[in-house]
Design a protein around this motif. Structure first.
Motif, PDB file in Angstrom:
ATOM      1  N   ALA A 324     -13.534   2.483  42.023  1.00 24.65           N
ATOM      2  CA  ALA A 324     -12.619   1.428  41.610  1.00 24.65           C
ATOM      3  C   ALA A 324     -12.484   1.460  40.102  1.00 24.65           C
ATOM      4  O   ALA A 324     -13.372   1.923  39.385  1.00 24.65           O
ATOM      5  CB  ALA A 324     -13.132   0.060  42.065  1.00 24.65           C
ATOM      6  N   SER A 325     -11.365   0.977  39.611  1.00 22.82           N
ATOM      7  CA  SER A 325     -11.158   0.893  38.173  1.00 22.82           C
ATOM      8  C   SER A 325     -10.392  -0.380  37.857  1.00 22.82           C
ATOM      9  O   SER A 325      -9.809  -1.007  38.741  1.00 22.82           O
ATOM     10  CB  SER A 325     -10.394   2.117  37.658  1.00 22.82           C
ATOM     11  N   ILE A 326     -10.387  -0.754  36.601  1.00 24.38           N
ATOM     12  CA  ILE A 326      -9.655  -1.929  36.160  1.00 24.38           C
ATOM     13  C   ILE A 326      -8.853  -1.568  34.927  1.00 24.38           C
ATOM     14  O   ILE A 326      -9.185  -0.640  34.194  1.00 24.38           O
ATOM     15  CB  ILE A 326     -10.591  -3.115  35.858  1.00 24.38           C
ATOM     16  N   GLY A 327      -7.788  -2.317  34.717  1.00 24.92           N
ATOM     17  CA  GLY A 327      -6.917  -2.058  33.597  1.00 24.92           C
ATOM     18  C   GLY A 327      -7.325  -2.824  32.356  1.00 24.92           C
ATOM     19  O   GLY A 327      -8.438  -3.350  32.238  1.00 24.92           O
ATOM     20  N   GLU A 328      -6.380  -2.918  31.443  1.00 19.59           N
ATOM     21  CA  GLU A 328      -6.600  -3.606  30.177  1.00 19.59           C
ATOM     22  C   GLU A 328      -6.624  -5.112  30.401  1.00 19.59           C
ATOM     23  O   GLU A 328      -5.789  -5.651  31.123  1.00 19.59           O
ATOM     24  CB  GLU A 328      -5.462  -3.240  29.217  1.00 19.59           C
ATOM     25  N   PRO A 329      -7.576  -5.834  29.806  1.00 22.52           N
ATOM     26  CA  PRO A 329      -7.579  -7.296  29.964  1.00 22.52           C
ATOM     27  C   PRO A 329      -6.436  -7.937  29.194  1.00 22.52           C
ATOM     28  O   PRO A 329      -6.037  -7.460  28.129  1.00 22.52           O
ATOM     29  CB  PRO A 329      -8.938  -7.710  29.404  1.00 22.52           C
ATOM     30  N   MET A 330      -5.892  -9.006  29.762  1.00 19.86           N
ATOM     31  CA  MET A 330      -4.828  -9.779  29.122  1.00 19.86           C
ATOM     32  C   MET A 330      -5.131 -11.257  29.277  1.00 19.86           C
ATOM     33  O   MET A 330      -5.713 -11.677  30.285  1.00 19.86           O
ATOM     34  CB  MET A 330      -3.471  -9.470  29.769  1.00 19.86           C
ATOM     35  N   PHE A 331      -4.716 -12.061  28.295  1.00 22.19           N
ATOM     36  CA  PHE A 331      -4.873 -13.511  28.390  1.00 22.19           C
ATOM     37  C   PHE A 331      -3.533 -14.132  28.763  1.00 22.19           C
ATOM     38  O   PHE A 331      -2.512 -13.873  28.119  1.00 22.19           O
ATOM     39  CB  PHE A 331      -5.362 -14.098  27.064  1.00 22.19           C
ATOM     40  N   LEU A 332      -3.527 -14.954  29.826  1.00 17.86           N
ATOM     41  CA  LEU A 332      -2.340 -15.700  30.193  1.00 17.86           C
ATOM     42  C   LEU A 332      -2.181 -16.901  29.261  1.00 17.86           C
ATOM     43  O   LEU A 332      -3.076 -17.225  28.473  1.00 17.86           O
ATOM     44  CB  LEU A 332      -2.435 -16.156  31.652  1.00 17.86           C
ATOM     45  N   ASP A 333      -1.034 -17.578  29.369  1.00 20.11           N
ATOM     46  CA  ASP A 333      -0.790 -18.723  28.496  1.00 20.11           C
ATOM     47  C   ASP A 333      -1.793 -19.840  28.733  1.00 20.11           C
ATOM     48  O   ASP A 333      -2.008 -20.685  27.863  1.00 20.11           O
ATOM     49  CB  ASP A 333       0.637 -19.247  28.714  1.00 20.11           C
TER      50      ASP A 333
END
Length: 763
Positions: A324-333
């Motif tokens: 499994a892998s995960i992408g780049e973290p992002m912050f929602l509003d």
């Protein structure tokens, strides 16, 4: 579930790595007072016309970066795209809308092949990246306040040769980071009136294809870097004075993170909250998501709990063998961080939200259409104005922008692009004293089937001679031929239970193609090679087609007539099993024997070079003392000696292989030099990458014995070219693929090219 036939010999000829998204790697030689010498390839290489059916008929996007909608501004997706036809990689941008996305033109001035591109936003939006043209690397940087008009930020001459790899915006301050020709991590800060300052941080990690990411909050800057084969996996630095000075983050190398997906940060309690995402390997050798979090930028806590609903026992990558892998973290509003996860289970794409120290998802935050059936797609979840998220996913030339509504419901949208994929894998399968070379091409097509995404394989047989490259079979065929005259085999795509797998047929001069006999069950890759008096198939086997059914292992099949094949499984060769193994290349050895080189996961999770030596129908695994984190990628015989190419964390080595498995290093190639599939004979010839004072990019590499190497530039359309050379007496054909499809050249004076080549140590 959809399926892919991984033709290992086709896929193994990439000298720079399948996903070469990092900078043009390596350290150039020290400056000298002598004028540099670079051979003009036009003196020896004639570019051949390629039939349009062997190229993509639409742009093929790769390497995405995105920002979400905010303050009335639309979300934007940037991709590096190749095609249609032979058009070199270039920037293609989309504006995110309720119905998906629509293509837009940013109007950024750039020339050459686009190598990297990233976008980031806060009070302003910034785009940074790099291009490659005629062996030279150039970076660019632009900003916008409305995402409609863009202002180019002039970069100083000292950034010549620097590849910008990431960009961050905090308030109106733009900061970018890249790696220069000497593998130095470089910070670029944009001040008032676009005044640019440049600062060296530290050397990038050793290993191939180093990359670097950064995040900023006010004057706080965190930079993280890694490279292929690097141990420990990641290193990092922190600045509290906007990049004027840095201190090393001593905790990161011991975190266990092996690959790096991205970094994000946001203000938190008067300081900042930092997240770094990537992967680690567990004791069973499985790739697993890993997030490192910090509230001070100095101490980092691992987060490995990914939960589906309230069931802490089930995640999409359950099972003894599943990655499994995960992408780049992002912050929602809302301030909640999100990561798109892909797994080798049935729920391949879920957006996880963090509730430190755990990450959780639910059915409504997962796509009902697994995008690839495996962890190979790239993707990101970015904020959507009004709440929720836009989920951008990319695989095999197909870009899709879906929505998670403010109420938390995943809504799929039609693909933004419809892939007309080029053939991205190639191998020369026949070259005799005639003037024609036969090349087998393979492509993968991503399609919707039964409400799920699936990847289908197809082939093309191409005839290449001094007049050009022409398909010999219908493009998209389910078979490809190998061999010369009537001594031919055919690889057939077969579909037991709807899953493509390989079978083989032999040519009966009296009755046409007849299925070969043998145990072909569980073969998901392999290309026949004619060795002395027999056919040899070095194949990839797995208990079942599902990604989680078991690890790939190397098996061999041999036949003297192509009619009946004997199979030698991994348990019969003495090779370590359970951890997995893979093929680099199979080549002839003296005395009518053969050798397969590759890698084995003998001690999880470390790979090491693997050697299989064959004689007749017998194949034995040899213990090659190559050290941890190594792999053999190619081999060929010259002057009655088998020469192999070994990739190590320190770089590329070439050396001799003995029938006992001993590898004796003959050359350590200059940093950044890579070497793909080899052709033996009177000389060793291969396609690889070089970096010199005056040239960075694909090249023909030449050696008489594997000890001293010279090179000639290869004038490809793309930096990512992967190919092979076929010798035909005094002539040669060079053929291979990049993102746009097939490229080929005719060499009418091979001896002249070899004589003109420049020694690597003098470049």
């Amino acid at each position: 579930m959809g399926a892919v036939v991984l033709v290992s010999a086709l896929a193994s000829c990439n000298p720079g790595g399948p996903e070469d998204a990092g900078p043009d790697d390596p350290t150039p030689p020290a400056e000298t007072s002598e004028a540099p010498s670079v051979v003009d390839p036009a003196a020896f290489l004639d570019a051949l016309p390629v039939d349009a059916s062997l190229l993509s008929s639409s742009a093929q996007p790769t390497d995405l970066s995105a920002v979400g909608g905010r303050d009335g501004l639309p979300g934007v997706v940037l991709t590096r795209a190749t095609g249609p036809g032979s058009e070199a990689p270039h920037l293609v941008a989309w504006q995110i809308a309720e119905s998906g996305a629509s293509e837009i033109d940013l109007g950024l001035p750039m020339t050459g092949e686009l190598r990297t591109v990233e976008i980031a936003a806060d009070e302003v939006t910034a785009v940074a990246g790099s291009t490659w043209e005629a062996g030279a690397v150039t970076s660019f940087l632009a900003r916008s306040s409305d995402r409609a008009t863009w202002t180019d930020v002039p970069l100083p001459d000292e950034l010549g040769g620097v590849a910008l790899l990431d960009v961050s915006v905090s308030g109106s301050r733009i900061t970018a980071v890249g790696i220069d020709a000497a593998r130095q991590v470089v910070l670029v800060s944009v001040g008032a009136e676009d005044v640019v300052t440049v600062a060296d941080i530290a050397p990038a990690p050793s290993g191939q294809n180093p990359t670097v990411v950064l995040a900023t909050v006010g004057d706080d800057v965190v930079v993280v870097s890694t490279s292929e084969g690097q141990r420990p996996g990641i290193v990092g630095w922190r600045s509290t004075d906007a990049g004027s000075s840095f201190e090393e983050l001593s905790a990161l190398p011991d975190s266990g993170m092996e690959t790096l997906s991205g970094i994000a940060a946001q203000p938190f309690g008067g300081a900042a909250y930092w997240l770094v995402s990537g992967t680690q390997r567990n004791e069973a050798g499985n790739v697993r998501p890993l997030v490192l979090s910090s509230t001070d930028g100095t101490t980092w806590e691992p987060e490995t709990d990914f939960i589906y609903d309230t069931d802490e026992e089930w995640v999409p990558w359950n099972g003894e063998v599943a990655d499994a892998s995960i992408g780049e973290p992002m912050f929602l509003d809302t301030g909640v961080a999100t990561i798109l996860g892909s797994a080798s289970g049935t729920a391949a794409n879920c957006v996880y939200r963090n509730s430190p120290p755990q990450w959780f998802t639910s059915e409504s935050w997962c796509s009902l259409r697994a995008f690839t059936g495996g962890p190979s797609a790239s993707g990101v979840a970015v904020p959507k104005e009004g709440g929720g998220a836009s989920v951008v996913r990319l695989a095999d030339g197909v870009l899709q922008v879906s929505t998670i509504t403010a109420e938390g419901v995943w809504v799929d949208a039609p693909p933004v692009t419809r892939a007309s994929p080029p053939f991205l894998s190639s191998i020369i399968v026949s070259a005799d004293d005639a003037d024609t070379v036969e090349v087998a091409l393979q492509r993968l097509t991503l399609t919707v089937s039964e409400e799920r995404w699936r990847r289908d394989a197809s082939f093309a047989q191409v005839m290449v001679d001094a007049s050009g490259a022409t398909p010999a079979t219908p493009v998209g065929a389910e078979h490809v031929e190998v061999g010369t005259g009537t001594d031919r085999l055919r690889m057939d795509l077969r579909a037991p239970d709807g899953n493509p797998a390989l079978g083989f047929s032999y040519l009966d001069p009296a009755g046409g193609w007849v299925p070969s006999q043998g145990d072909f069950d569980g073969l998901f890759g392999g290309t026949p090679v004619r060795v002395s008096d027999r056919w040899v198939i070095s194949a990839t086997e797995r208990p079942g087609f599902a990604y989680s059914s078991g690890r790939n292992e190397v098996a061999h099949l041999t036949s003297t007539d192509g009619v009946a094949f004997s199979r030698v499984g991994p348990d019969q060769t003495g090779a370590p099993t359970g951890g997995g193994s893979s093929i680099g290349q199979t080549c002839s050895a003296p005395g009518g024997e053969f050798v397969t080189v590759g890698e084995v996961m003998e001690t999880l999770p470390e790979a090491r070079g693997g050697v299989w030596w064959g004689s007749g129908d017998e194949v034995r695994y040899l213990e090659a003392d190559t050290g941890a984190s190594t792999r053999f990628t190619a081999c060929a015989t010259v002057s009655e000696t088998v020469v192999a190419v070994l990739e190590t964390p320190e770089g590329t080595q070439t050396g001799s292989l003995s029938p006992e498995g001993a590898f004796e290093t003959r050359a350590s190639l200059p940093a950044g030099t890579t070497l793909g599939r080899l052709t033996g004979g009177e000389s060793l010839l291969g396609i690889g990458d070089v970096r010199t004072r005056d040239y960075v990019g694909p090249a023909i590499l030449i050696s008489a014995d594997g000890a001293a190497w010279s090179w000639v530039p290869l004038p490809t359309l793309s930096r990512n070219f992967r190919g092979q050379i076929a010798v035909q007496g005094d002539d040669a054909i060079v053929a291979g693929v990049s993102e746009g499809g097939l490229e080929a050249w005719h060499v009418s004076d091979l001896a002249g090219l070899i004589a003109a080549a420049v020694p690597l140590e003098d470049a």
